[in-house]
Design an enzyme around this catalytic site. Structure first.
Site, PDB file in Angstrom:
ATOM      1  N   GLU A 350       0.739  -1.196   0.302  1.00 25.35           N
ATOM      2  CA  GLU A 350      -0.236  -0.199  -0.007  1.00 25.35           C
ATOM      3  C   GLU A 350       0.989   1.615  -0.010  1.00 25.35           C
ATOM      4  O   GLU A 350       0.618   1.925  -1.254  1.00 25.35           O
ATOM      5  CB  GLU A 350      -0.632   0.148   1.783  1.00 25.35           C
ATOM      6  CG  GLU A 350      -2.134  -0.863   1.271  1.00 25.35           C
ATOM      7  CD  GLU A 350      -1.309  -2.811   1.878  1.00 25.35           C
ATOM      8  OE1 GLU A 350      -2.791  -3.308   1.839  1.00 25.35           O
ATOM      9  OE2 GLU A 350       0.021  -2.319   2.087  1.00 25.35           O
ATOM     10  N   HIS A 378     -12.397  -5.014   7.155  1.00 20.27           N
ATOM     11  CA  HIS A 378     -11.509  -6.131   7.233  1.00 20.27           C
ATOM     12  C   HIS A 378     -12.004  -7.531   8.065  1.00 20.27           C
ATOM     13  O   HIS A 378     -10.885  -6.996   8.987  1.00 20.27           O
ATOM     14  CB  HIS A 378     -10.648  -5.331   6.624  1.00 20.27           C
ATOM     15  CG  HIS A 378      -8.992  -6.543   6.292  1.00 20.27           C
ATOM     16  ND1 HIS A 378      -8.212  -6.247   5.262  1.00 20.27           N
ATOM     17  CD2 HIS A 378     -10.101  -7.630   5.298  1.00 20.27           C
ATOM     18  CE1 HIS A 378      -8.024  -7.632   4.821  1.00 20.27           C
ATOM     19  NE2 HIS A 378      -9.161  -8.160   4.788  1.00 20.27           N
TER      20      HIS A 378
END
Length: 405
Positions: A350, A378
């Site tokens: 990321e 998540h």
């Protein structure tokens, strides 16, 4: 019986009779056709001449009746030409034959005040904007009208693969995307070859989608999701798709509010994501700390990830797709394609990707205002070591555990 016979006097003194028969004189001419040119204004004189001539040549009784008819005709004609009352002025626009569009029953307060009528209901601009749900967003330019701006397209990228809960994850995400106002494009990427089961699930969701296959050799792949997302990025760059790109893994949980907020992003937007740890014994928060829409810090609970430049989850950011294929617009220092890296350590995909898109936090937009809402989770709900039916169909009958009597 004696009979008395009276000599009939002629009807007109200018006629001359011989033995009871009328004789025409040279002055006796057809007065109706005395001239070859006449206008409607000479109609009374023409009718009078025609009546006089008819009386001279026609039978005595019929000529007298026609003479009376001609007199009454002239009187009626003259009365019809005289104005007998007041006639309102009628403008030509009242009789226009132009085809005009149907009247829209939407008026603003100032227009209603000028017209001095309250027959039509007054609809305020903000109320009218709330009713516009599909195709465009309305914003008031002035009190005279509205300016309709097209919605930004959402480009949702989802990597997926065959596993027991794949059908559940894709159907759940597809039903959420179906509630998002269009335009929205769902790019689903699988490793080569693309499965027919996934294609059937996508067709049934009712969402506009593109089903892609990553041609990367699976034996050389360290992180499957990285190459699948890169396949989607290449597709967006090649076709120059214009919209907001968002990486939405199929096993995450998303609120509808998240997709509404994506259209407010100009260049790069980010927000906090709640997640369960791999051990599932606690929930952590990862993402930006915002002062309004300005990013001033980061949430992180992982000591091993504190070396990252940007502490953000893969599903915690979105960006403008023109960054991929129009670097001059955003003044990027290099034209190297923006891609995720498979060579970095796990958990750093990321931050290395964000470093190619933005320079620092000043180019980020925190959403929603204050970054105080959790809009997606998540949860790491993978089921390992379980088999699932091929094609999601039962190949044979189940063994009967409790037979029917």
């Amino acid at each position: 019986m004696a009979s008395i016979r009276r000599t009939l006097s002629p009807a007109y003194h200018d006629r001359h009779y011989q033995n009871g028969a009328s004789v025409s004189t040279p002055s006796s001419k057809n007065l109706l056709f005395a001239t070859s040119k006449y206008s409607p204004s000479s109609l009374p004189s023409v009718v009078a001449a025609f009546a006089l001539n008819f009386r001279r040549k026609g039978p005595p009784g019929l000529g007298k009746a026609f003479g009376k008819w001609a007199i009454f005709f002239l009187i009626g004609f003259l009365l019809g030409m005289m104005p007998l009352g007041h006639v309102n002025d009628i403008q030509a626009r009242d009789f226009s034959f132009d085809i005009k569009p149907s009247h829209v029953n939407v008026r603003f307060e100032d227009e209603a005040a000028k017209a001095g009528s309250i027959r039509d209901p007054i609809v305020k601009p903000e109320q009218f904007m709330a009713d516009v749900r599909l195709g465009a967003e309305a914003q008031p330019e002035s009190s005279d009208g509205l300016v309709f701006l097209p919605r930004k397209e959402l480009i949702v990228v989802t990597p997926t693969y065959n596993r027991p809960l794949q059908a559940y994850f894709l159907n759940r995400l597809g039903q959420v995307l179906r509630l998002v106002p269009p335009p929205l494009l769902w790019i689903v990427v699988e490793m080569n070859p693309a499965s027919m089961e996934t294609a059937e699930i996508l067709r049934k969701t009712g969402v506009m989608y593109r089903h892609l296959a990553c041609t990367k050799n699976s034996t050389e792949v360290k992180d499957r999701g990285v190459h699948q997302r890169n396949t989607a990025l290449e597709h967006i760059e090649h076709h120059r798709l214009d919209g907001i790109v968002y990486f939405a893994d199929d096993d995450n949980i998303y609120s509808l509010e998240l997709f509404y907020s994506l259209r407010n992003i100009s260049r790069f937007g980010t927000w906090p994501v709640a997640m369960l740890t791999q051990s599932k014994n606690k929930a952590i928060l990862e993402g930006p700390v915002c002062n309004g829409s300005r990013v001033v810090g980061w949430h992180t609970n992982e000591k091993s990830k504190r070396l990252r430049r940007f502490h953000v989850d893969m599903s915690g950011f979105a960006f403008n797709s023109t960054i991929l294929w129009d670097p001059k617009r955003w003044r990027r220092p290099t034209s190297i394609p923006v891609r995720q890296l498979d060579t970095v350590k796990e958990g750093f995909q990321e931050t290395t990707f964000l470093e190619q898109v933005v320079e620092d936090e000043s180019q980020m937009e925190g959403t929603p205002m204050g970054c105080s809402r959790i809009m997606n989770w998540h949860l790491h709900l993978e089921a390992h070591g379980h088999v699932y039916p091929r094609g999601w169909l039962l190949q044979k009958y189940l063994d009967v555990a409790i037979p029917l009597k």
